[in-house]
Design a protein around this motif. Structure first.
Motif, PDB file in Angstrom:
ATOM      1  N   UNK A 160       0.854  -1.340   0.081  1.00 57.17           N
ATOM      2  CA  UNK A 160       0.036  -0.077  -0.249  1.00 57.17           C
ATOM      3  C   UNK A 160       0.881   1.346   0.090  1.00 57.17           C
ATOM      4  N   UNK A 161       0.314   1.929  -0.753  1.00 57.86           N
ATOM      5  CA  UNK A 161       1.359   3.336  -0.861  1.00 57.86           C
ATOM      6  C   UNK A 161       1.024   4.409   0.152  1.00 57.86           C
ATOM      7  N   UNK A 162       1.793   5.446   0.470  1.00 63.29           N
ATOM      8  CA  UNK A 162       1.268   6.469   1.541  1.00 63.29           C
ATOM      9  C   UNK A 162       0.414   7.260   1.074  1.00 63.29           C
ATOM     10  N   UNK A 163       0.449   7.396  -0.428  1.00 59.79           N
ATOM     11  CA  UNK A 163      -0.450   8.462  -0.982  1.00 59.79           C
ATOM     12  C   UNK A 163      -2.175   7.805  -0.876  1.00 59.79           C
ATOM     13  N   UNK A 164      -2.128   6.477  -1.131  1.00 57.93           N
ATOM     14  CA  UNK A 164      -3.276   6.074  -0.816  1.00 57.93           C
ATOM     15  C   UNK A 164      -4.182   6.001   0.398  1.00 57.93           C
ATOM     16  N   UNK A 165      -3.002   5.846   1.411  1.00 57.54           N
ATOM     17  CA  UNK A 165      -3.583   5.903   2.859  1.00 57.54           C
ATOM     18  C   UNK A 165      -3.833   7.205   3.377  1.00 57.54           C
ATOM     19  N   UNK A 166      -3.253   8.467   2.699  1.00 55.81           N
ATOM     20  CA  UNK A 166      -3.514   9.738   3.162  1.00 55.81           C
ATOM     21  C   UNK A 166      -4.602  10.292   2.539  1.00 55.81           C
ATOM     22  N   UNK A 167      -5.478   9.636   1.511  1.00 57.00           N
ATOM     23  CA  UNK A 167      -6.598  10.102   0.867  1.00 57.00           C
ATOM     24  C   UNK A 167      -7.724   9.445   1.927  1.00 57.00           C
ATOM     25  N   UNK A 168      -7.490   8.619   2.800  1.00 60.67           N
ATOM     26  CA  UNK A 168      -8.687   7.827   3.342  1.00 60.67           C
ATOM     27  C   UNK A 168      -9.071   8.670   4.716  1.00 60.67           C
ATOM     28  N   UNK A 169     -10.280   8.426   5.007  1.00 58.94           N
ATOM     29  CA  UNK A 169     -10.703   9.204   6.417  1.00 58.94           C
ATOM     30  C   UNK A 169     -10.184   8.219   7.518  1.00 58.94           C
ATOM     31  N   UNK A 170     -10.404   8.716   8.804  1.00 62.24           N
ATOM     32  CA  UNK A 170     -10.019   8.051  10.050  1.00 62.24           C
ATOM     33  C   UNK A 170     -10.809   6.821  10.278  1.00 62.24           C
ATOM     34  N   UNK A 171     -11.989   6.616   9.758  1.00 65.21           N
ATOM     35  CA  UNK A 171     -12.832   5.465   9.828  1.00 65.21           C
ATOM     36  C   UNK A 171     -12.200   4.490   8.959  1.00 65.21           C
ATOM     37  N   UNK A 172     -11.825   4.923   7.796  1.00 69.44           N
ATOM     38  CA  UNK A 172     -11.446   3.954   6.882  1.00 69.44           C
ATOM     39  C   UNK A 172      -9.867   3.414   7.320  1.00 69.44           C
ATOM     40  N   UNK A 173      -9.194   4.032   7.954  1.00 71.11           N
ATOM     41  CA  UNK A 173      -8.010   3.908   8.425  1.00 71.11           C
ATOM     42  C   UNK A 173      -8.142   2.901   9.392  1.00 71.11           C
ATOM     43  N   UNK A 174      -9.078   2.925  10.256  1.00 67.50           N
ATOM     44  CA  UNK A 174      -9.435   2.357  11.387  1.00 67.50           C
ATOM     45  C   UNK A 174      -9.430   0.860  10.979  1.00 67.50           C
ATOM     46  N   UNK A 175     -10.630   0.699  10.175  1.00 74.61           N
ATOM     47  CA  UNK A 175     -10.991  -0.563   9.315  1.00 74.61           C
ATOM     48  C   UNK A 175      -9.823  -1.106   8.865  1.00 74.61           C
ATOM     49  N   UNK A 176      -8.805  -0.579   7.929  1.00 77.98           N
ATOM     50  CA  UNK A 176      -8.003  -1.099   7.541  1.00 77.98           C
ATOM     51  C   UNK A 176      -6.851  -1.587   8.406  1.00 77.98           C
ATOM     52  N   UNK A 177      -6.572  -0.862   9.295  1.00 76.74           N
ATOM     53  CA  UNK A 177      -5.928  -1.276  10.381  1.00 76.74           C
ATOM     54  C   UNK A 177      -6.146  -2.378  11.156  1.00 76.74           C
ATOM     55  N   UNK A 178      -7.542  -2.794  11.495  1.00 75.72           N
ATOM     56  CA  UNK A 178      -8.136  -4.083  11.931  1.00 75.72           C
ATOM     57  C   UNK A 178      -7.739  -5.173  11.094  1.00 75.72           C
TER      58      UNK A 178
END
Length: 67
Positions: A1-19
């Protein structure tokens, strides 16, 4: 996963991805312990993706706190 992809996501999406990544990391550890792990490099990729997500999430929380 690229850093640019991660930066465009919301906090909720990041939390789901982290889980999701933590579950994958758990499964990879079990595969390694039982000798079933084929792609050993995936362990490193997952660990780094988790770190990227945590970093971006912390940055977004800090930006929200300032605003």
């Amino acid at each position: 996963m690229k850093a640019n992809e991660i930066k465009t996501k919301t906090l909720d999406e990041l939390t789901e991805q982290l889980e999701s990544l933590k579950k994958e990391q758990f499964n990879l550890r079990f595969q390694k312990a039982t000798g079933q792990l084929e792609k050993t490099a995936r362990v490193r990729e997952v660990r780094r993706d988790i770190a990227r997500i945590k970093t971006v999430a912390a940055q977004k929380r800090a930006a929200d706190a300032k605003a």
